[in-house]
Design a protein around this motif. Structure first.
Motif, PDB file in Angstrom:
ATOM      1  N   CYS A 135      15.651 -23.080  43.200  1.00 34.66           N
ATOM      2  CA  CYS A 135      17.005 -23.619  43.092  1.00 34.66           C
ATOM      3  C   CYS A 135      17.474 -24.161  44.429  1.00 34.66           C
ATOM      4  O   CYS A 135      17.337 -23.477  45.452  1.00 34.66           O
ATOM      5  CB  CYS A 135      17.925 -22.500  42.618  1.00 34.66           C
ATOM      6  SG  CYS A 135      19.440 -23.129  41.960  1.00 34.66           S
ATOM      7  N   TYR A 136      18.000 -25.384  44.443  1.00 31.94           N
ATOM      8  CA  TYR A 136      18.632 -25.958  45.643  1.00 31.94           C
ATOM      9  C   TYR A 136      20.135 -26.003  45.410  1.00 31.94           C
ATOM     10  O   TYR A 136      20.587 -26.382  44.332  1.00 31.94           O
ATOM     11  CB  TYR A 136      18.127 -27.376  45.899  1.00 31.94           C
ATOM     12  CG  TYR A 136      16.679 -27.433  46.327  1.00 31.94           C
ATOM     13  CD1 TYR A 136      16.324 -27.240  47.664  1.00 31.94           C
ATOM     14  CD2 TYR A 136      15.674 -27.672  45.405  1.00 31.94           C
ATOM     15  CE1 TYR A 136      15.004 -27.287  48.065  1.00 31.94           C
ATOM     16  CE2 TYR A 136      14.348 -27.720  45.802  1.00 31.94           C
ATOM     17  CZ  TYR A 136      14.024 -27.528  47.136  1.00 31.94           C
ATOM     18  OH  TYR A 136      12.703 -27.571  47.525  1.00 31.94           O
ATOM     19  N   GLY A 153      15.064 -26.944  28.307  1.00 35.55           N
ATOM     20  CA  GLY A 153      14.162 -25.996  27.652  1.00 35.55           C
ATOM     21  C   GLY A 153      13.426 -26.645  26.487  1.00 35.55           C
ATOM     22  O   GLY A 153      12.195 -26.621  26.415  1.00 35.55           O
ATOM     23  N   TYR A 213      20.070 -37.444  27.589  1.00 38.12           N
ATOM     24  CA  TYR A 213      20.426 -36.132  28.142  1.00 38.12           C
ATOM     25  C   TYR A 213      20.975 -36.341  29.557  1.00 38.12           C
ATOM     26  O   TYR A 213      20.365 -37.033  30.361  1.00 38.12           O
ATOM     27  CB  TYR A 213      19.184 -35.246  28.192  1.00 38.12           C
ATOM     28  CG  TYR A 213      19.433 -33.876  28.773  1.00 38.12           C
ATOM     29  CD1 TYR A 213      20.057 -32.883  28.032  1.00 38.12           C
ATOM     30  CD2 TYR A 213      19.053 -33.585  30.083  1.00 38.12           C
ATOM     31  CE1 TYR A 213      20.291 -31.627  28.570  1.00 38.12           C
ATOM     32  CE2 TYR A 213      19.280 -32.329  30.621  1.00 38.12           C
ATOM     33  CZ  TYR A 213      19.899 -31.358  29.860  1.00 38.12           C
ATOM     34  OH  TYR A 213      20.135 -30.105  30.392  1.00 38.12           O
ATOM     35  N   PHE A 238      22.447 -30.278  36.609  1.00 41.71           N
ATOM     36  CA  PHE A 238      22.055 -30.216  38.015  1.00 41.71           C
ATOM     37  C   PHE A 238      22.273 -31.591  38.633  1.00 41.71           C
ATOM     38  O   PHE A 238      21.980 -32.619  38.040  1.00 41.71           O
ATOM     39  CB  PHE A 238      20.623 -29.701  38.228  1.00 41.71           C
ATOM     40  CG  PHE A 238      19.576 -30.222  37.284  1.00 41.71           C
ATOM     41  CD1 PHE A 238      19.441 -29.695  36.016  1.00 41.71           C
ATOM     42  CD2 PHE A 238      18.718 -31.232  37.675  1.00 41.71           C
ATOM     43  CE1 PHE A 238      18.475 -30.172  35.140  1.00 41.71           C
ATOM     44  CE2 PHE A 238      17.745 -31.714  36.816  1.00 41.71           C
ATOM     45  CZ  PHE A 238      17.635 -31.185  35.539  1.00 41.71           C
ATOM     46  N   GLY A 265      15.465 -20.857  27.537  1.00 41.21           N
ATOM     47  CA  GLY A 265      16.571 -21.473  28.277  1.00 41.21           C
ATOM     48  C   GLY A 265      17.782 -20.565  28.395  1.00 41.21           C
ATOM     49  O   GLY A 265      17.702 -19.349  28.243  1.00 41.21           O
TER      50      GLY A 265
HETATM   51  C1  LIG Z   1      27.386 -27.805  37.588  1.00 45.25           C
HETATM   52  C2  LIG Z   1      26.011 -27.295  37.274  1.00 45.25           C
HETATM   53  C3  LIG Z   1      24.997 -27.414  38.215  1.00 45.25           C
HETATM   54  C4  LIG Z   1      23.709 -26.945  37.928  1.00 45.25           C
HETATM   55  N1  LIG Z   1      22.739 -27.067  38.890  1.00 45.25           N
HETATM   56  C5  LIG Z   1      21.495 -26.590  38.641  1.00 45.25           C
HETATM   57  C6  LIG Z   1      20.470 -26.692  39.630  1.00 45.25           C
HETATM   58  O1  LIG Z   1      20.688 -27.212  40.734  1.00 45.25           O
HETATM   59  N2  LIG Z   1      19.231 -26.217  39.338  1.00 45.25           N
HETATM   60  C7  LIG Z   1      18.949 -25.648  38.128  1.00 45.25           C
HETATM   61  O2  LIG Z   1      17.785 -25.240  37.934  1.00 45.25           O
HETATM   62  N3  LIG Z   1      19.909 -25.520  37.170  1.00 45.25           N
HETATM   63  C8  LIG Z   1      21.161 -25.981  37.385  1.00 45.25           C
HETATM   64  N4  LIG Z   1      22.128 -25.875  36.403  1.00 45.25           N
HETATM   65  C9  LIG Z   1      21.828 -25.157  35.133  1.00 45.25           C
HETATM   66  C10 LIG Z   1      21.118 -26.028  34.085  1.00 45.25           C
HETATM   67  O3  LIG Z   1      21.844 -27.191  33.802  1.00 45.25           O
HETATM   68  C11 LIG Z   1      20.916 -25.228  32.797  1.00 45.25           C
HETATM   69  O4  LIG Z   1      20.372 -23.978  33.116  1.00 45.25           O
HETATM   70  C12 LIG Z   1      19.970 -25.950  31.831  1.00 45.25           C
HETATM   71  O5  LIG Z   1      20.561 -27.131  31.383  1.00 45.25           O
HETATM   72  C13 LIG Z   1      19.611 -25.055  30.637  1.00 45.25           C
HETATM   73  O6  LIG Z   1      18.743 -25.749  29.775  1.00 45.25           O
HETATM   74  P1  LIG Z   1      18.768 -25.442  28.205  1.00 45.25           P
HETATM   75  O7  LIG Z   1      17.668 -26.267  27.621  1.00 45.25           O
HETATM   76  O8  LIG Z   1      18.801 -23.992  27.958  1.00 45.25           O
HETATM   77  O9  LIG Z   1      20.186 -25.996  27.712  1.00 45.25           O
HETATM   78  P2  LIG Z   1      20.778 -27.536  27.754  1.00 45.25           P
HETATM   79  O10 LIG Z   1      20.114 -28.232  28.866  1.00 45.25           O
HETATM   80  O11 LIG Z   1      22.215 -27.379  27.700  1.00 45.25           O
HETATM   81  O12 LIG Z   1      20.224 -28.132  26.408  1.00 45.25           O
HETATM   82  C14 LIG Z   1      20.669 -27.704  25.150  1.00 45.25           C
HETATM   83  C15 LIG Z   1      20.477 -28.874  24.173  1.00 45.25           C
HETATM   84  O13 LIG Z   1      20.516 -28.384  22.857  1.00 45.25           O
HETATM   85  C16 LIG Z   1      21.173 -29.333  22.054  1.00 45.25           C
HETATM   86  N5  LIG Z   1      21.653 -28.642  20.857  1.00 45.25           N
HETATM   87  C17 LIG Z   1      22.583 -27.652  20.786  1.00 45.25           C
HETATM   88  N6  LIG Z   1      22.752 -27.279  19.502  1.00 45.25           N
HETATM   89  C18 LIG Z   1      21.894 -28.028  18.762  1.00 45.25           C
HETATM   90  C19 LIG Z   1      21.621 -28.104  17.356  1.00 45.25           C
HETATM   91  N7  LIG Z   1      22.256 -27.325  16.457  1.00 45.25           N
HETATM   92  N8  LIG Z   1      20.706 -29.003  16.944  1.00 45.25           N
HETATM   93  C20 LIG Z   1      20.029 -29.801  17.823  1.00 45.25           C
HETATM   94  N9  LIG Z   1      20.277 -29.768  19.152  1.00 45.25           N
HETATM   95  C21 LIG Z   1      21.193 -28.897  19.603  1.00 45.25           C
HETATM   96  C22 LIG Z   1      22.271 -29.888  22.967  1.00 45.25           C
HETATM   97  O14 LIG Z   1      22.721 -31.163  22.530  1.00 45.25           O
HETATM   98  C23 LIG Z   1      21.562 -29.927  24.308  1.00 45.25           C
HETATM   99  O15 LIG Z   1      20.971 -31.190  24.581  1.00 45.25           O
HETATM  100  C24 LIG Z   1      23.435 -26.344  36.664  1.00 45.25           C
HETATM  101  C25 LIG Z   1      24.462 -26.219  35.725  1.00 45.25           C
HETATM  102  C26 LIG Z   1      25.738 -26.685  36.025  1.00 45.25           C
HETATM  103  C27 LIG Z   1      26.824 -26.541  34.997  1.00 45.25           C
END
Ligand SMILES: Cc1cc2nc3c(=O)[nH]c(=O)nc-3n(C[C@H](O)[C@H](O)[C@H](O)COP(=O)(O)OP(=O)(O)OC[C@H]3O[C@@H](n4cnc5c(N)ncnc54)[C@H](O)[C@@H]3O)c2cc1C
Length: 407
Positions: free
Chosen positions: A347-348, A27, A53, A57, A303
């Motif tokens: 999504c796959y 995100g 990172y 997925f 996100g």
């Molecule tokens: C096993 C598994 C399989 C998956 N497969 C898929 C798939 O096939 N397709 C799909 O679309 N999704 C998949 N997902 C879901 C996907 O990984 C998440 O939905 C996605 O990572 C969400 O993005 P985000 O940016 O919200 O959070 P994240 O990607 O978790 O990023 C959050 C970031 O914020 C940072 N952060 C947190 N707090 C702070 C702070 N105080 N200061 C600075 N930085 C901070 C963290 O270090 C991290 O890098 C899967 C998830 C899992 C667990």
């Protein structure tokens, strides 16, 4: 959305607005990239503690030896060099909405005009008796990719044949609804080849799960007798985890695991909780068009941390929300045209290495929230060729998608 949409107009503008993005996951990195690429007069700073990172997925593929760990890892160099984003490896400790500064753990303060927050998820450890952060070093959740995923893979590799892999699946809502069941499928595939006397038990906090018909059909076709799924109505729910014994107690029975994988209940990332972006549900309510927080004006959230109506918590959704948010912020800061958001999920999910299913959903803001508009979902009776093609497409999707975020 076209990258050039705001370019010429903003280049002529005098504005020197500053946007700080908290979190360099899918995100946050996408908000930063699309803001920097489309609104060059905005100074974009991305704050993320980790230098690389690792994607969740495809981490289930790594878990069973179908992909390398390195292939899941992405750096921030291109965002800095090609898009001029100021990437700072630090944690954000606070946001002061009056002084309009973001405070870093190192003590540094960053002034902002708008801030976008994408901290992902946190775990509700107090919801599972006996399981806490320290316990994850023995019984991993592997729900953030990185050391946890490596630990679970080591445990699977050193497990003796004939043992039971117990997976505790969380209650809704949680990160990536099909992923616990994809994990069970791929672990079964690994067992079939390397530990054929081993079994998988899923203790679920729910009575049904995402794409259940597709999984049950695949488990019968590929892994007959290997995977047992116990819904909450059979077990009475998870009551406690005994980390030393590696056992999971439900209302009716205690299950001993050779390897256990406990995926705890979830909520918005710690930082969102700490600065008051989350409501009683544990998630962050947002405006469905701009992704501005409904609780803290001037702060946008995208996100997994969001409470976003029908949108699931997926990387594709985080990326889609981030683009809408970037265009809304650019519009607010530069007076450029505000386009209605186009929100999608694609999504796959792997049932076996050459058997994947997909879903594609479009969403639209409606009545203060976000509703499903159209959807396509794979069907149980599809041919083996269709499924093979989906598995092949998924590999291509990974490259295109990660390039869209980090490249
Ligand atoms: C096993 C598994 C399989 C998956 N497969 C898929 C798939 O096939 N397709 C799909 O679309 N999704 C998949 N997902 C879901 C996907 O990984 C998440 O939905 C996605 O990572 C969400 O993005 P985000 O940016 O919200 O959070 P994240 O990607 O978790 O990023 C959050 C970031 O914020 C940072 N952060 C947190 N707090 C702070 C702070 N105080 N200061 C600075 N930085 C901070 C963290 O270090 C991290 O890098 C899967 C998830 C899992 C667990």
């Amino acid at each position: 959305m076209a990258l050039a949409a705001f370019g010429p107009r903003l280049a002529a503008s005098e504005a020197k607005a500053r946007v700080v993005v908290v979190g360099g996951g899918i995100g946050g990195a996408t908000v930063a990239k699309y803001l920097a690429a489309t609104a060059p007069t905005i100074k974009v700073t991305l704050v993320e503690p980790k230098p690389h990172y690792t994607t969740c997925f495809f981490s289930n593929l790594y878990l069973v030896g179908l992909r390398s760990f390195e292939s899941l890892s992405h750096g921030y160099e291109t965002l800095a060099q090609r898009y001029g984003i100021n990437v700072i490896h630090d944690s954000v400790a606070a946001i002061d909405p009056v002084a309009k500064t973001v405070g870093l753990k190192s003590g540094r303060k960053l002034p902002y005009d708008r801030v976008a927050v994408a901290p992902g998820i946190a775990f509700k450890y107090d919801a599972l008796a006996g399981y806490d952060e320290a316990a994850t070093q023995v019984i991993p959740h592997a729900w953030n990719a990185g050391p946890q995923t490596k630990l679970l893979r080591q445990q699977l590799e050193s497990m003796e044949d004939g043992g039971v892999f117990v997976l505790v699946a969380p209650p809704n809502p949680f990160r990536c609804p099909p992923a616990p069941y994809e994990r069970a499928s791929l672990v079964a595939c690994y067992f079939k080849q390397y530990k054929p006397h081993s079994r998988i038990l899923i203790l679920d906090a729910k009575d049904s799960f995402n794409s259940q018909d597709l999984f049950l059909d695949a488990w019968e076709r590929h892994y007959r007798g290997m995977i047992e799924w116990l819904p909450a109505q059979f077990t009475g729910g998870i009551k406690a985890i005994d980390v030393r014994e590696r056992s999971i107690k439900t209302a009716t029975e205690t299950f001993k695991a050779a390897v256990a994988n406990v995926i705890p209940p979830q909520m918005a990332g710690q930082f969102a909780q700490q600065i008051g972006l989350a409501d009683q549900s544990g998630w962050c309510p947002i405006d469905p068009v701009t992704f501005e927080s409904k609780l803290q004006p001037g702060i946008h959230v995208v996100g997994d941390a969001t409470s976003a109506g029908d949108m699931p918590k997926s990387a594709f959704v985080a990326n889609s929300q981030a683009k809408a948010c970037a265009f809304a912020i650019a519009g607010a800061l530069t007076g450029s045209e505000r386009l209605p958001p186009h929100l999608f999920n694609m999504c796959y999910t792997f049932l076996a290495p050459d058997d994947a299913v997909s879903n594609a959903i479009s969403f639209e803001p409606a009545a203060g929230t976000i509703k499903i508009d159209h959807s396509f979902v794979s069907q149980v009776q599809e041919s083996a060729e269709t499924r093979r093609r989906a598995a092949h497409e998924a590999e291509g999707w990974y490259d295109t998608f990660t390039h869209d975020t980090f490249g």
